[in-house]
Design an enzyme around this catalytic site. Structure first.
Site, PDB file in Angstrom:
ATOM      1  N   CYS B  80       4.291  -2.582  -5.818  1.00 47.97           N
ATOM      2  CA  CYS B  80       5.022  -1.344  -5.836  1.00 47.97           C
ATOM      3  C   CYS B  80       5.836  -0.893  -7.222  1.00 47.97           C
ATOM      4  O   CYS B  80       5.000  -0.419  -8.042  1.00 47.97           O
ATOM      5  CB  CYS B  80       6.230  -1.521  -4.719  1.00 47.97           C
ATOM      6  SG  CYS B  80       7.190  -0.276  -4.105  1.00 47.97           S
ATOM      7  N   HIS B 190       2.562  -2.776  -0.180  1.00 51.28           N
ATOM      8  CA  HIS B 190       3.096  -3.976  -0.194  1.00 51.28           C
ATOM      9  C   HIS B 190       2.198  -4.983   0.800  1.00 51.28           C
ATOM     10  O   HIS B 190       2.113  -5.139   1.838  1.00 51.28           O
ATOM     11  CB  HIS B 190       4.433  -4.124   0.705  1.00 51.28           C
ATOM     12  CG  HIS B 190       5.444  -3.189  -0.024  1.00 51.28           C
ATOM     13  ND1 HIS B 190       6.334  -3.868  -1.012  1.00 51.28           N
ATOM     14  CD2 HIS B 190       6.067  -1.916  -0.210  1.00 51.28           C
ATOM     15  CE1 HIS B 190       7.287  -3.111  -1.651  1.00 51.28           C
ATOM     16  NE2 HIS B 190       6.845  -1.829  -1.021  1.00 51.28           N
ATOM     17  N   GLU B 192       2.399  -8.045   1.066  1.00 50.32           N
ATOM     18  CA  GLU B 192       3.118  -9.020   1.733  1.00 50.32           C
ATOM     19  C   GLU B 192       3.791  -8.648   2.771  1.00 50.32           C
ATOM     20  O   GLU B 192       4.314  -9.407   3.762  1.00 50.32           O
ATOM     21  CB  GLU B 192       4.474  -9.696   0.715  1.00 50.32           C
ATOM     22  CG  GLU B 192       5.662  -8.453   0.557  1.00 50.32           C
ATOM     23  CD  GLU B 192       5.356  -7.344  -0.397  1.00 50.32           C
ATOM     24  OE1 GLU B 192       4.207  -7.007  -0.778  1.00 50.32           O
ATOM     25  OE2 GLU B 192       6.368  -6.773  -0.734  1.00 50.32           O
TER      26      GLU B 192
END
Lengths: 253, 212
Positions: B80, B190, B192
């Site tokens: 990001c 993202h 994650e």
């Protein structure tokens, strides 16, 4: 356009547990948040929302631990709200593992909170939660304190204001429809979705899978949120997405 | 050791947790200590928040030099804002960035976000979108081309050299959402928070040898 419309199950929590009740009364313990969140994740939820409906100091401490435990095992975005009043509250929730934080009453009392929060943490993690109730034909008023206090503020005007202040998303709940299971207030959803250029999550009133479709197609919502239809195992997230896909809506597999 | 760079901007827990999940035997350190970053075999630069604070955080924490050293020589993953900060500058602020990858970061223009069906797209670009893999890369291993990842951003990179683009995403028109340059891989989305596909990308990073 390949961005999927999102399906967001919502969990009401208090004291670190999932609870269910009709609008804040008759609360019953309804399960372990980590287990529930894992199930939604496995079913294909695009995001999970947590609303701390007690928001007392004690409940807040338990909330942080709960978010940490969920974020340990669930790798999709988590949105957390309920009683968020200060930049420190937001920081603590983000540090616990929340990806987005929703602000409601405190933002009405002090709209500069949205600006301060988005400058500090980025607009993408600041959600304005708006509870709206119909007050005249095609007019809705903002209510605060969990829907107990009218503000006299027009909901569409307020949506524009919070976006101007820096909110990156709007979580729009129809107080009239919440818990009624007759579907979203589509006129309200459409009025807000057309008025702002940030994503709008429709909330309040889902009783069937067709309601989710209507929220996107007629309401113009970017995401649809529901609690009870998923919570009691009436429908799975997968069934919700299948219904949306069948209606020509792009969803994540 | 794998270092997750902590420059004081919050929510690094998600990245560290996801890495721990895919690499339970790896030592993962969330650190604001330049010595840890210099000692780490791999470095992850996460990012949320806003660019002016991100750059200020890197400068203030004294981590800029250690990060730039890692960018020159070791497996490096930017996420990001950790991707955006690699470019020369960002319109957000505007802010002068690290200048490791030539190009700039610009805001989505409302005028560009109207689809052929005259639908007006929203800013931020938020949610799950398809990523087209525009080059083979070890970090795409096992991830289907067109898999969806989670995005939440209002600014996007525009590399000066299109050859660094490793992936694109359509939002009215295609934009670069992943770049690869020698030992550097960086993504706008993202991983994650992108469930299976995202965890796979992180797992790929943990075992990636850029020299092979």
């Amino acid at each position: 356009m390949s961005l999927a419309r999102r399906v967001i199950p919502c969990l009401d929590v208090a004291g670190g547990r999932v609870v269910k009740g009709i609008r804040f009364v008759d609360l019953k313990d309804a399960g372990d948040p980590v287990e529930t969140a894992r199930r939604y994740d496995a079913e294909g939820a695009d995001e999970i929302a947590f609303l701390d409906i007690r928001a007392s100091v004690e409940s807040r401490g338990l909330l942080y631990g709960m978010i940490e435990a969920v974020a340990d095992q669930v790798f999709i975005p988590l949105t957390v709200g309920g009683g968020v009043a200060t930049l420190d509250d937001i920081r603590a929730l983000l540090n616990a593992g929340a990806d987005k934080v929703s602000i409601n009453t405190a933002g009405v009392r002090d709209p500069t909170l949205f600006r301060a929060a988005s400058e500090r943490f980025g607009a993408q993690c600041i959600v304005a939660a708006i509870d709206a109730r119909k007050c005249a034909v095609d007019q809705w008023q903002v209510w605060i304190h969990g829907g107990r206090t009218p503000t006299g503020i027009d909901a569409v005007d307020w949506a524009c204001e919070v976006v101007a202040q820096g909110a990156g998303e709007i979580l729009l709940t129809s107080m009239d429809r919440d818990g009624a299971r007759h579907g979203f207030d589509l006129k309200l959803t459409r009025a807000v979705a057309d008025a702002v250029d940030v994503p709008v999550i429709a909330s309040g009133g889902v009783g069937s899978l067709a309601d989710l479709v209507d929220g996107v197609v007629e309401g113009g919502a970017d995401a649809v949120l529901a609690a009870s239809i998923f919570h009691y195992g009436e429908y799975t997230i997968g069934a919700a997405k299948a219904a949306m896909r069948a209606a020509g809506i792009e969803v994540r597999d | 050791m794998l270092a997750v760079v902590d420059y004081g901007m919050g929510n690094l827990r998600s990245v560290a947790k996801a890495l721990a999940h895919v690499a339970p035997r790896e030592r993962i350190v969330v650190t604001s200590d330049a010595a840890d970053i210099r000692a780490a075999a791999r470095v992850v630069l996460p990012g949320q928040s806003a660019m002016p604070g991100t750059m200020a955080g890197l400068m203030r924490s004294g981590l800029r030099d250690a990060v730039v050293e890692a960018l020159r020589e070791r497996p490096f993953l930017g996420v990001c804002l950790g991707l955006q900060v690699l470019f020369d500058m960002s319109e957000e602020g505007p802010t002068e960035c690290l200048g490791v990858v030539p190009g700039r970061v610009r805001r989505f223009r409302e005028a560009d976000l109207v689809t052929p069906a005259r639908e007006r797209l929203k800013i931020p670009h938020m949610g799950w979108n398809r990523v087209r893999q525009t080059m083979p890369h070890a970090l795409w291993s096992g991830i289907p081309d067109g898999a969806r990842f989670y995005f939440a951003h209002s600014y996007h990179p525009v590399p000066a050299d299109p050859a660094v683009t490793a992936g694109t995403t359509d939002y009215a028109s295609p934009f670069t959402c992943a770049i690869a340059q020698a030992n550097i891989f960086a993504v706008q989305f993202h991983p994650e928070k992108s469930q299976r596909a995202g965890l796979r990308l992180l797992a790929n990073f943990v075992t990636w040898d850029p020299r092979s």
